[in-house]
Design a protein around this motif. Structure first.
Motif, PDB file in Angstrom:
ATOM      1  N   LYS A 285       2.582   2.160  -3.329  1.00  0.00           N
ATOM      2  CA  LYS A 285       1.763   2.907  -4.292  1.00  0.00           C
ATOM      3  C   LYS A 285       1.519   4.331  -3.801  1.00  0.00           C
ATOM      4  O   LYS A 285       1.581   5.290  -4.577  1.00  0.00           O
ATOM      5  CB  LYS A 285       0.439   2.175  -4.512  1.00  0.00           C
TER       6      LYS A 285
ATOM      7  N   ARG B 112       0.829  -1.206   0.000  1.00  0.00           N
ATOM      8  CA  ARG B 112       0.000   0.000   0.000  1.00  0.00           C
ATOM      9  C   ARG B 112       0.862   1.255   0.000  1.00  0.00           C
ATOM     10  O   ARG B 112       0.628   2.193  -0.762  1.00  0.00           O
ATOM     11  CB  ARG B 112      -0.889   0.005   1.241  1.00  0.00           C
TER      12      ARG B 112
ATOM     13  N   GLY C  90      -6.273  -5.135  -1.327  1.00  0.00           N
ATOM     14  CA  GLY C  90      -7.012  -4.503  -2.406  1.00  0.00           C
ATOM     15  C   GLY C  90      -6.237  -4.724  -3.692  1.00  0.00           C
ATOM     16  O   GLY C  90      -5.044  -4.450  -3.758  1.00  0.00           O
ATOM     17  N   ALA C  91      -6.920  -5.240  -4.724  1.00  0.00           N
ATOM     18  CA  ALA C  91      -6.226  -5.674  -5.935  1.00  0.00           C
ATOM     19  C   ALA C  91      -5.438  -4.537  -6.591  1.00  0.00           C
ATOM     20  O   ALA C  91      -4.402  -4.764  -7.200  1.00  0.00           O
ATOM     21  CB  ALA C  91      -7.233  -6.253  -6.929  1.00  0.00           C
ATOM     22  N   GLU C  92      -5.923  -3.280  -6.426  1.00  0.00           N
ATOM     23  CA  GLU C  92      -5.229  -2.183  -7.112  1.00  0.00           C
ATOM     24  C   GLU C  92      -3.808  -1.977  -6.576  1.00  0.00           C
ATOM     25  O   GLU C  92      -2.958  -1.437  -7.258  1.00  0.00           O
ATOM     26  CB  GLU C  92      -6.039  -0.887  -7.036  1.00  0.00           C
ATOM     27  N   TYR C  93      -3.547  -2.440  -5.329  1.00  0.00           N
ATOM     28  CA  TYR C  93      -2.203  -2.297  -4.777  1.00  0.00           C
ATOM     29  C   TYR C  93      -1.306  -3.457  -5.176  1.00  0.00           C
ATOM     30  O   TYR C  93      -0.089  -3.351  -5.143  1.00  0.00           O
ATOM     31  CB  TYR C  93      -2.254  -2.198  -3.254  1.00  0.00           C
TER      32      TYR C  93
END
Lengths: 433, 290
Positions: free
Chosen positions: A249, A246, A274-277
């Motif tokens: 990013k 996290r 969370g997939a975006e991380y």
């Protein structure tokens, strides 16, 4: 004669001591359990269901129960069902070792499946060895052990970074930064990684360790930013791993310029962060949920629709645990064929496990087999890249099976054989942990 | 070169702000009510779970979750104070054990309700990027944390020094019996202070859940650091602010010069040395009560 309360207590205490005595004073070798014909085969499941290790270990217990149900539904082992003894190790190393004793002496289990960290394995192995029982250690570890009472079904450090480091150097560049949690496994894994880094012409820019459970990566990320590596090699585990991805990013580091190559960031971790991380980063593991084989599809569908699949994913640690159940089954069948049911001891199961295969129609990751010298697993490490939805895409698979080598970075210690560590001076060391 | 000096300094403030957010509620409860609250970490954990629940069931935006977590955990703190802590005010050792028991109960209850698998809190897009100003580089979430620390500090200061309630709290802190004899309801003041401190921990939980992970055991990690900051600061709110900022800067600068493991070790050694020669902490309140 009046039987007073005090007298009763005394008598009770004495008689319970007398009852306990045969167990207490039996010498280790005689305590070794054997099987009874046509009765259930007892095995111990020693994982933490509460505490900080519960996240991966609860899944291990669930997948073991699934595997045991599956084996029993197919007729058990030579007609005998497997009966799991499930305990909660509470993420406490003292409990691990107390429960080990209890399961071997009281429940008379023939083997124990358990542990997720090297620390807990090292805590229980002395007991397992003293009682001449058998531990199935169902996840990755650093190696550098040579005992006669342990079978490992996950990749060793030499199998883990063997492919990953050269792959990252070829695709992203030679400069790398190591980040790890501060305990034995990351440090040993990094020693291995350095060997592969040197062979592939890479350059180590820095090495940082974070206490287990810490979530402050600010200073480390500043150092990484200043060092400008081509990629990061991570052995950060657990909650810290999620914080690391996290903050990576959030600090504005770019995944396409400086991806994290990890040995642990799998499906559970990306779901939690969370997939975006997680998207874009790399993982080396023998198994991913997305492997497209009929065996794996059957495993994923079967597990997720079973009562044990409530968490909604399968990942490498669970698959390695699942495999350990089948290694046990195959080795036990072999041992029964060799010695007959009543003469099977944990040690004979271990010896019979040499060369035992789990075929591709059972093993979700494909064919694996147990090494006859060090009793770890021959497997094909794979490299996966996390996708935008949190699943992993396998982008490289080792062409051949890679041999487990627990002493790859300590060639001076000698060679691990079935009877112990054979030193260069010709001396044999047993029970080496 | 300039960047490599300025960036660690700013990072130090950011680490300090995280320490301050985690310690503020503890300082309020310890400073004003004299309760050593071992359940502080679990209040932080409850704040994180409140945020997670509000977000996953009602789809509440993250920024709105922070005040909600404050009120939810504040109410829980109030209930615990009314039913347990209020009977133990003159027995500090019993309070310590009782709050520790509360922490275990809260941890296991949240495990029963939410399970032991990890949960995560989604953040708005603008908080997961960074800001580049020439050579300087800030993570917006870290700037946001600094801002939240300042806002929470301001609210605490405002309540303590600019409201009638604050006058009462300070009066009770200085001398409970004297304040009570002037008609201040000391028991009520303690309840409100405890609830306020718990609320601050709840808001902290909302932030920390977003920073890393939501787990029943997450609080244990923060409570140790929070206690260190409060003790080093001397038990007062101002002292905690100084201790947190200083500790953040020391950790960041040492981590830059040596490495992170070394920085944490040195920080703890410095705290021990400081407490050896100044057991009352950085800023002593000089209160006669303790």
């Amino acid at each position: 004669m009046s039987f007073t309360r005090r007298k009763f207590l005394n008598t009770a205490a004495l008689s319970s001591l007398a009852l306990a005595a045969p167990n207490l004073w039996l010498p280790g070798a005689q305590a070794a359990t054997s099987l009874k014909a046509d009765s259930p085969i007892k095995v111990g499941l020693l994982f933490s269901l509460t505490g900080s290790l519960a996240v991966p270990e609860e899944d291990s217990t669930l997948v073991m129960q699934y595997a045991i149900d599956e084996i029993n539904a197919a007729g058990g082992v030579k007609g005998m069902p497997i009966e799991p003894v499930i305990v909660d190790a509470k993420s406490d190393f003292k409990v691990y070792s107390a429960k080990t004793k209890e399961m071997i002496l009281r429940d008379k289990v023939i083997s124990i499946f358990g542990c997720y960290t090297s620390a807990s394995r090292k805590a229980i192995l002395p007991t397992v060895m003293q009682q001449d029982n058998l531990l199935f250690y169902p996840t990755c570890y650093e190696g550098a052990e040579c005992t006669q009472n342990c079978i490992g079904t996950g990749p060793l450090a030499n199998q883990h970074s063997f492919d990953l480091i050269p792959f990252m150097v070829d695709n992203f560049g030679p400069k790398v930064f190591f980040v790890g949690s501060n305990y034995v496994w990351p440090k040993e894994s990094n020693k291995n990684a350095k060997v592969w880094l040197e062979r592939s012409g890479g350059e180590l820019l820095g090495e940082e360790y974070i206490p287990l459970g810490s979530s402050e990566f600010g200073p480390v990320i500043e150092k990484i930013r200043a060092a400008k590596p081509d990629f990061i090699f991570s052995t950060v585990v657990g909650a810290s791993d999620i914080a690391f991805h996290r903050q990576f990013k959030q600090a504005g580091l770019k995944v396409d310029k400086m991806p994290i190559a990890s040995l642990t960031t799998g499906e559970i971790e990306t779901a939690a962060m969370g997939a975006e991380y997680g998207a874009g980063h790399f993982l080396s593991a023998p198994y991913f949920q997305t492997i497209e084989t009929p065996t794996n599809e059957k495993f994923v569908d079967g597990f997720l629709s079973s009562p044990y699949g409530k968490n909604g994913y399968t990942h490498y640690n669970m698959e390695e645990t699942y495999l350990s159940a089948y290694v046990f089954k195959n080795a036990l069948e072999k041992a029964i064929d060799m010695h007959g049911v009543t003469d099977v001891t944990p040690r004979k199961i271990r010896d019979a496990a040499a060369g035992v295969k789990v075929e591709a129609d059972v093993s979700p990751e494909g064919l694996v087999w147990i090494d006859g010298d060090n009793f770890n697993t021959w497997l094909k490490p794979k490299i996966g890249q996390c996708q935008a939805d949190g699943s992993f895409k396998v982008i490289k698979e080792a062409a051949d099976h890679v041999a487990p080598d627990p002493f790859s970075i300590y060639p001076d210690s000698g060679k691990c054989t079935a009877d112990g560590l054979l030193g260069l001076d010709g001396k044999l060391k047993v029970d080496l942990i | 070169m300039l960047a490599s000096i300025v960036n660690p300094l700013i990072l130090g403030i950011s680490i300090g702000s995280i320490l301050l957010i985690s310690a503020l509620g503890l300082a309020v409860i310890y400073g004003a009510a004299g309760v050593i609250n071992m359940a502080h970490g679990e209040f932080i954990m409850l704040g994180a779970y409140s945020t997670y629940t509000l977000q996953s069931t009602m789809g509440m935006p993250f920024l709105l979750c922070i005040p909600c977590a404050f009120f939810i955990v504040g109410i829980i703190g109030f209930v615990i104070e009314r039913n347990l802590i209020c009977y133990l005010y003159n027995r500090p050792l019993d309070t310590l054990l009782a709050t520790w028991g509360v922490s275990l109960v809260l941890m296991q209850s949240s495990r029963l309700i939410f399970g032991s698998d990890v949960k995560y809190i989604a953040m708005p897009e603008f908080l997961s990027t960074n800001l580049e100003l020439g050579i300087l580089n800030f993570s917006t979430f870290r700037l946001f944390l600094i801002a939240v620390a300042l806002i929470l500090l301001f609210i605490t200061w405002f309540i303590f020094y600019r409201t009638r309630l604050g006058i009462k709290i300070r009066a009770v802190t200085q001398n409970k019996e004297m304040a009570a004899s002037f008609g201040i309801n000391a028991a009520q003041v303690y309840s409100i202070t405890f609830a306020f401190g718990a609320g601050l921990a709840g808001a902290a939980g909302a932030m920390f859940g977003a920073l890393s992970i939501v787990l029943p055991t997450m609080g244990m990690h923060y409570v140790v650091e929070a206690f260190l900051m409060v003790v080093t600061g001397g038990g007062s709110i101002l002292g905690t602010v100084f201790a947190s900022t200083l500790a953040g800067e020391i950790q960041s600068i040492f981590a830059f010069i040596f490495n992170d493991t070394m920085a944490r070790g040195l920080l703890f050694i410095l705290i021990v040395v400081l407490l050896r020669f100044r057991p009352q902490g950085l800023l002593s309140t000089g209160s006669g009560r303790r």
